[in-house]
Design a protein around this motif. Sequence first.
Motif, short mmCIF file in Angstrom:
data_model
loop_
_atom_site.label_atom_id
_atom_site.label_comp_id
_atom_site.label_asym_id
_atom_site.label_seq_id
_atom_site.Cartn_x
_atom_site.Cartn_y
_atom_site.Cartn_z
N PHE A 69 -65.80 -51.18 8.11
CA PHE A 69 -64.72 -50.84 7.19
C PHE A 69 -64.99 -51.46 5.82
N ASN A 70 -65.40 -52.72 5.83
CA ASN A 70 -65.72 -53.42 4.59
C ASN A 70 -66.86 -52.74 3.84
N ARG A 71 -67.84 -52.32 4.60
CA ARG A 71 -69.02 -51.66 4.03
C ARG A 71 -68.65 -50.33 3.35
N MET A 72 -67.71 -49.60 3.93
CA MET A 72 -67.29 -48.32 3.36
C MET A 72 -66.60 -48.51 2.01
N TYR A 94 -65.00 -51.24 -4.55
CA TYR A 94 -64.28 -52.51 -4.62
C TYR A 94 -65.11 -53.65 -4.03
N GLN A 95 -64.57 -54.85 -4.08
CA GLN A 95 -65.27 -56.02 -3.57
C GLN A 95 -64.39 -56.82 -2.61
N PRO A 96 -63.97 -56.23 -1.51
CA PRO A 96 -63.12 -56.97 -0.57
C PRO A 96 -63.90 -58.08 0.12
N PRO A 97 -63.40 -59.32 0.09
CA PRO A 97 -64.13 -60.44 0.68
C PRO A 97 -64.10 -60.39 2.21
N LEU A 98 -65.23 -60.16 2.80
CA LEU A 98 -65.31 -59.97 4.25
C LEU A 98 -64.88 -61.22 5.01
N PHE A 99 -65.21 -62.40 4.51
CA PHE A 99 -64.92 -63.62 5.26
C PHE A 99 -63.42 -63.83 5.46
N ILE A 100 -62.61 -63.37 4.49
CA ILE A 100 -61.15 -63.48 4.63
C ILE A 100 -60.68 -62.54 5.74
N GLY A 101 -61.26 -61.36 5.78
CA GLY A 101 -60.92 -60.43 6.85
C GLY A 101 -61.30 -60.97 8.21
N ILE A 159 -58.31 -57.63 -1.96
CA ILE A 159 -57.77 -58.35 -0.82
C ILE A 159 -57.07 -57.40 0.15
N SER A 160 -56.29 -56.46 -0.39
CA SER A 160 -55.56 -55.51 0.45
C SER A 160 -56.50 -54.68 1.31
N LEU A 161 -57.65 -54.34 0.74
CA LEU A 161 -58.61 -53.50 1.46
C LEU A 161 -59.29 -54.22 2.62
N ILE A 162 -59.16 -55.53 2.69
CA ILE A 162 -59.70 -56.26 3.83
C ILE A 162 -58.57 -56.74 4.76
N LEU A 163 -57.37 -56.94 4.22
CA LEU A 163 -56.25 -57.39 5.05
C LEU A 163 -55.80 -56.31 6.03
N VAL A 178 -61.58 -41.00 1.73
CA VAL A 178 -61.22 -41.74 0.51
C VAL A 178 -62.45 -42.39 -0.11
N PHE A 179 -63.30 -42.95 0.75
CA PHE A 179 -64.47 -43.67 0.25
C PHE A 179 -65.75 -42.83 0.29
N ASP A 180 -65.58 -41.54 0.60
CA ASP A 180 -66.66 -40.57 0.50
C ASP A 180 -67.89 -40.96 1.34
N VAL A 181 -67.65 -41.23 2.62
CA VAL A 181 -68.74 -41.50 3.55
C VAL A 181 -68.60 -40.58 4.76
N GLU A 182 -69.72 -40.19 5.31
CA GLU A 182 -69.69 -39.28 6.46
C GLU A 182 -69.44 -40.03 7.75
N ASP A 183 -70.11 -41.15 7.93
CA ASP A 183 -69.95 -41.99 9.12
C ASP A 183 -69.69 -43.42 8.70
N SER A 184 -69.01 -44.16 9.57
CA SER A 184 -68.73 -45.56 9.26
C SER A 184 -69.99 -46.42 9.36
N GLY A 185 -70.98 -45.96 10.13
CA GLY A 185 -72.22 -46.69 10.30
C GLY A 185 -73.22 -45.86 11.08
N ASN A 186 -74.27 -46.50 11.58
CA ASN A 186 -75.29 -45.77 12.35
C ASN A 186 -75.82 -46.59 13.53
#
Length: 261
Positions: free
Chosen positions: A42-45, A50-57, A100-104, A221-229
């Motif tokens: 989710f953070n990667r997408m 944006y720059q959501p801090p992963l460690f807070i999440g 922050i909201s995007l990681i919370l 919203v973040f224009d990605v086809e898959d969340s990962g691989n």
Amino acid sequence: MLKKRIITILIGIPFILAILYIGGICWTLFFTVLGLGSLYEFNRMTKKSYQPPLFIGVILFLITMFYMYNYYLLLTIVLFIVGLVIYLIARFPRETIIDISLILFPALYIGISLSFAILINNQPDGFVLMLAVFLLTWSSDVGGYIFGKKWGKRKLAPALSPNKTWEGSLGGVILTIITAFVFLSICDLGNYSLYSIILLGFAASIAAQLGDLLMSGVKRVFDVEDSGNIIPGHGGILDRFDSFLLVLPVVYCFLYYGQFL
């Protein structure tokens, strides 16, 4: 692609069932890795804009997953909020409330959902309960795919997922209700009326579809086809477990309280 998907399913399902059957620390580690992997994806997408801090999440995810039902949760949350405010002030304007909201949100969503996996792990019939969650999730996906492929015409939510149809949605509900009835007829988890079983299958399928649509919206919203691989033929963890995350708490509540309906 189809061959990869089938091979992954043939290997993945027995692996998951083995983890669930062993239980204990293996169970806890599996769902912790599942949650952390989902949060990372989710953070990667969101990283494109944006720059959501992963460690807070990660901190919030661990709090909600393991301390959701702990007496010290309130104190922990207060300390977390104070620390979060200090972090926001110190990092402004490099990171803002949007970051922050995007990681919370994903941390809370994934953490609260998977806290039910910890609850189930502590139950004597935990393996059977979690098996029900997976079977109902898979039934909704399979029913939706089969009915949608054969009879799908009317779009369900074209802005979110253009391939999903009302016919597929109905197929998912029907197969999930059938699965709930067969499963509860075989496994002794309590005395459930026909009404409560139908309600369980309906609620589980709707939860699965909503979880899927939610992540479809995030990817759009973040224009990605898959969340990962990371999962061959299936994409990322969120691509495969998006439905499961919402089905888990719904099924847990119904299996424990549905017999009173």
